[in-house]
Design a protein around this motif. Sequence first.
Motif, PDB file in Angstrom:
ATOM      1  N   ASP A  67       0.831  -1.207   0.000  1.00 52.89           N
ATOM      2  CA  ASP A  67       0.000   0.000   0.000  1.00 52.89           C
ATOM      3  C   ASP A  67       0.861   1.251   0.000  1.00 52.89           C
ATOM      4  N   VAL A  68       0.328   2.307  -0.617  1.00 54.92           N
ATOM      5  CA  VAL A  68       1.055   3.574  -0.712  1.00 54.92           C
ATOM      6  C   VAL A  68       0.479   4.563   0.289  1.00 54.92           C
ATOM      7  N   ASP A  69       1.336   5.093   1.143  1.00 55.10           N
ATOM      8  CA  ASP A  69       0.935   6.124   2.097  1.00 55.10           C
ATOM      9  C   ASP A  69       0.337   7.319   1.354  1.00 55.10           C
ATOM     10  N   HIS A  70      -0.693   7.929   1.928  1.00 52.42           N
ATOM     11  CA  HIS A  70      -1.406   9.030   1.264  1.00 52.42           C
ATOM     12  C   HIS A  70      -0.473  10.189   0.916  1.00 52.42           C
ATOM     13  N   GLU A  71       0.384  10.602   1.863  1.00 51.20           N
ATOM     14  CA  GLU A  71       1.252  11.747   1.573  1.00 51.20           C
ATOM     15  C   GLU A  71       2.320  11.387   0.542  1.00 51.20           C
ATOM     16  N   ILE A  72       2.849  10.172   0.614  1.00 45.28           N
ATOM     17  CA  ILE A  72       3.855   9.755  -0.363  1.00 45.28           C
ATOM     18  C   ILE A  72       3.245   9.701  -1.762  1.00 45.28           C
ATOM     19  N   ARG A  73       1.999   9.212  -1.855  1.00 41.06           N
ATOM     20  CA  ARG A  73       1.301   9.213  -3.155  1.00 41.06           C
ATOM     21  C   ARG A  73       1.158  10.646  -3.669  1.00 41.06           C
ATOM     22  N   LYS A  74       0.830  11.559  -2.773  1.00 45.60           N
ATOM     23  CA  LYS A  74       0.672  12.970  -3.150  1.00 45.60           C
ATOM     24  C   LYS A  74       1.980  13.545  -3.681  1.00 45.60           C
ATOM     25  N   ILE A  75       3.083  13.312  -2.956  1.00 48.96           N
ATOM     26  CA  ILE A  75       4.344  13.902  -3.421  1.00 48.96           C
ATOM     27  C   ILE A  75       4.838  13.228  -4.695  1.00 48.96           C
ATOM     28  N   TYR A  76       4.461  11.962  -4.897  1.00 45.60           N
ATOM     29  CA  TYR A  76       4.820  11.299  -6.157  1.00 45.60           C
ATOM     30  C   TYR A  76       4.223  12.071  -7.331  1.00 45.60           C
ATOM     31  N   GLU A  77       2.950  12.397  -7.237  1.00 49.90           N
ATOM     32  CA  GLU A  77       2.285  13.095  -8.334  1.00 49.90           C
ATOM     33  C   GLU A  77       2.842  14.511  -8.524  1.00 49.90           C
ATOM     34  N   ILE A  78       3.269  15.146  -7.436  1.00 47.39           N
ATOM     35  CA  ILE A  78       3.875  16.481  -7.533  1.00 47.39           C
ATOM     36  C   ILE A  78       5.214  16.391  -8.268  1.00 47.39           C
ATOM     37  N   VAL A  79       6.029  15.409  -7.896  1.00 45.50           N
ATOM     38  CA  VAL A  79       7.328  15.232  -8.545  1.00 45.50           C
ATOM     39  C   VAL A  79       7.145  14.901 -10.028  1.00 45.50           C
ATOM     40  N   LYS A  80       6.166  14.066 -10.322  1.00 43.66           N
ATOM     41  CA  LYS A  80       5.888  13.728 -11.724  1.00 43.66           C
ATOM     42  C   LYS A  80       5.507  14.982 -12.511  1.00 43.66           C
ATOM     43  N   GLU A  81       4.641  15.819 -11.955  1.00 42.61           N
ATOM     44  CA  GLU A  81       4.243  17.059 -12.628  1.00 42.61           C
ATOM     45  C   GLU A  81       5.447  17.978 -12.836  1.00 42.61           C
ATOM     46  N   ALA A  82       6.281  18.105 -11.805  1.00 42.99           N
ATOM     47  CA  ALA A  82       7.471  18.952 -11.899  1.00 42.99           C
ATOM     48  C   ALA A  82       8.424  18.427 -12.969  1.00 42.99           C
ATOM     49  N   HIS A  83       8.571  17.124 -13.021  1.00 45.26           N
ATOM     50  CA  HIS A  83       9.439  16.498 -14.021  1.00 45.26           C
ATOM     51  C   HIS A  83       8.953  16.811 -15.436  1.00 45.26           C
ATOM     52  N   ILE A  84       7.683  16.577 -15.687  1.00 38.88           N
ATOM     53  CA  ILE A  84       7.129  16.781 -17.033  1.00 38.88           C
ATOM     54  C   ILE A  84       7.255  18.242 -17.465  1.00 38.88           C
ATOM     55  N   GLU A  85       6.940  19.156 -16.555  1.00 38.73           N
ATOM     56  CA  GLU A  85       7.007  20.575 -16.906  1.00 38.73           C
ATOM     57  C   GLU A  85       8.451  21.018 -17.148  1.00 38.73           C
ATOM     58  N   ALA A  86       9.391  20.485 -16.379  1.00 37.36           N
ATOM     59  CA  ALA A  86      10.801  20.821 -16.600  1.00 37.36           C
ATOM     60  C   ALA A  86      11.255  20.323 -17.975  1.00 37.36           C
ATOM     61  N   VAL A  87      10.884  19.104 -18.325  1.00 36.64           N
ATOM     62  CA  VAL A  87      11.246  18.561 -19.642  1.00 36.64           C
ATOM     63  C   VAL A  87      10.667  19.434 -20.758  1.00 36.64           C
ATOM     64  N   ASN A  88       9.432  19.879 -20.586  1.00 38.77           N
ATOM     65  CA  ASN A  88       8.782  20.699 -21.618  1.00 38.77           C
ATOM     66  C   ASN A  88       9.453  22.054 -21.815  1.00 38.77           C
ATOM     67  N   THR A  89      10.276  22.457 -20.859  1.00 39.46           N
ATOM     68  CA  THR A  89      10.986  23.735 -20.958  1.00 39.46           C
ATOM     69  C   THR A  89      12.218  23.626 -21.846  1.00 39.46           C
ATOM     70  N   VAL A  90      12.676  22.404 -22.099  1.00 43.15           N
ATOM     71  CA  VAL A  90      13.955  22.182 -22.771  1.00 43.15           C
ATOM     72  C   VAL A  90      13.883  22.527 -24.255  1.00 43.15           C
ATOM     73  N   LYS A  91      14.752  23.434 -24.683  1.00 45.84           N
ATOM     74  CA  LYS A  91      14.991  23.714 -26.097  1.00 45.84           C
ATOM     75  C   LYS A  91      16.245  24.558 -26.206  1.00 45.84           C
ATOM     76  N   GLU A  92      16.827  24.570 -27.373  1.00 49.99           N
ATOM     77  CA  GLU A  92      18.048  25.350 -27.581  1.00 49.99           C
ATOM     78  C   GLU A  92      17.788  26.828 -27.273  1.00 49.99           C
ATOM     79  N   GLY A  93      18.715  27.437 -26.525  1.00 46.12           N
ATOM     80  CA  GLY A  93      18.631  28.869 -26.261  1.00 46.12           C
ATOM     81  C   GLY A  93      17.965  29.242 -24.959  1.00 46.12           C
ATOM     82  N   VAL A  94      17.255  28.303 -24.316  1.00 46.68           N
ATOM     83  CA  VAL A  94      16.619  28.614 -23.041  1.00 46.68           C
ATOM     84  C   VAL A  94      17.692  28.698 -21.955  1.00 46.68           C
ATOM     85  N   LYS A  95      17.493  29.568 -20.982  1.00 45.46           N
ATOM     86  CA  LYS A  95      18.418  29.607 -19.854  1.00 45.46           C
ATOM     87  C   LYS A  95      18.289  28.313 -19.052  1.00 45.46           C
ATOM     88  N   ILE A  96      19.420  27.725 -18.717  1.00 41.20           N
ATOM     89  CA  ILE A  96      19.409  26.470 -17.963  1.00 41.20           C
ATOM     90  C   ILE A  96      18.699  26.655 -16.622  1.00 41.20           C
TER      91      ILE A  96
END
Length: 358
Positions: free
Chosen positions: A237-266
């Motif tokens: 079973d997955v603890d409620h708060e750990i499940r919550k932070i998993y989804e937050i990290v996943k969202e942060a990951h996806i949005e960071a990847v979407n920022t990637v392109k030549e010329g963007v500030k790192i």
Amino acid sequence: MPKIEVIRKKILESGLNSFFFTKRSDIFYMTYFNSSNAYVILTDKENIFITDGRYYESAKEKLKDWKVILLGKDNKNILEDLTEILLEKGGKSIGFQEDSVTLSFYKKLTEKTDLKERLIGFTNFIDEIRMIKTEDEIQIIKEAVKKTDIVFKKLTSEINKFKTELDVRRRIIDLIFEMGGTGESFPAIVASGKHSAVPHYETDNFPIEKNSPLLIDMGMKLKGYCSDFTRTIFLGDVDHEIRKIYEIVKEAHIEAVNTVKEGVKISEIDRTARKIIEKYGYGDYFIHSTGHGVGIDIHEIPRISKNNDDVLKENTVFTIEPGIYIPGKGGVRLENIVVCRKNQPEVLTETSLDLLTF
């Protein structure tokens, strides 16, 4: 332009007659030859590879465009031999890698001649050249990443049979070799339960806890290049708060990847991930940068950090790996390898970011 000529151009533009390379990964980058005792001197005209008797014959056979010199010939002291070669070949202005030689090595190399007056120290001399990968390099890393995905799939298919963290790591190593890798690109992190809240936890003989996160951070060496991969999975079973932070990290990951392109500030890539984690109130629990370059070394430039205002360049290869770590409870990190293409990211890792339970 071939990579050696790019490096040679930098040497000459730096006002040097030659450059003396001692860093093992830089030497491999230039030669694709592995030696535990090798040196390179590049002059305006010559590519010089210097090694001892264990590697000399193999180097002569493989390095057709290089002058290969044997160290320790006629029972000479190796450092005295190197000194003579540098005096003969290096010219009056010789760059050297002060960030990869010991003080003892430097003192012994320069104590008996005027070589000290000729040597000029540099740090990270070709790091920026190495940062931009060739398509051949990208294809090797892509192959390593694909094989790492398979390692993870095989590992998780039998995850419930392992008793301890070290059991899992042992299996990771076996699978890396089964997939044709030449070893780990770093010691795999297998962190169960509260240990997953320690970003660089050292895997131990600790029992794997049920109803807890299990963080697996691993990579393989393939043809001299590294992969890097992290997933946090759950056993039971997955603890409620750990499940919550998993989804937050996943969202942060996806949005960071979407920022990637030549010329963007790192820094924008890092800040994108960080803002999402902060939005949910977990900013204090994201305690490292968002990623790092990957290549021959597991950590290369660029550092994907909020303080790095350099612009991203095409064909840079790096990780995206945001995380949230709650001390005493557990943590989540999700890591993929990404290539910066001209107008968009190319994500090499194919394993899903979705939460996995076993």
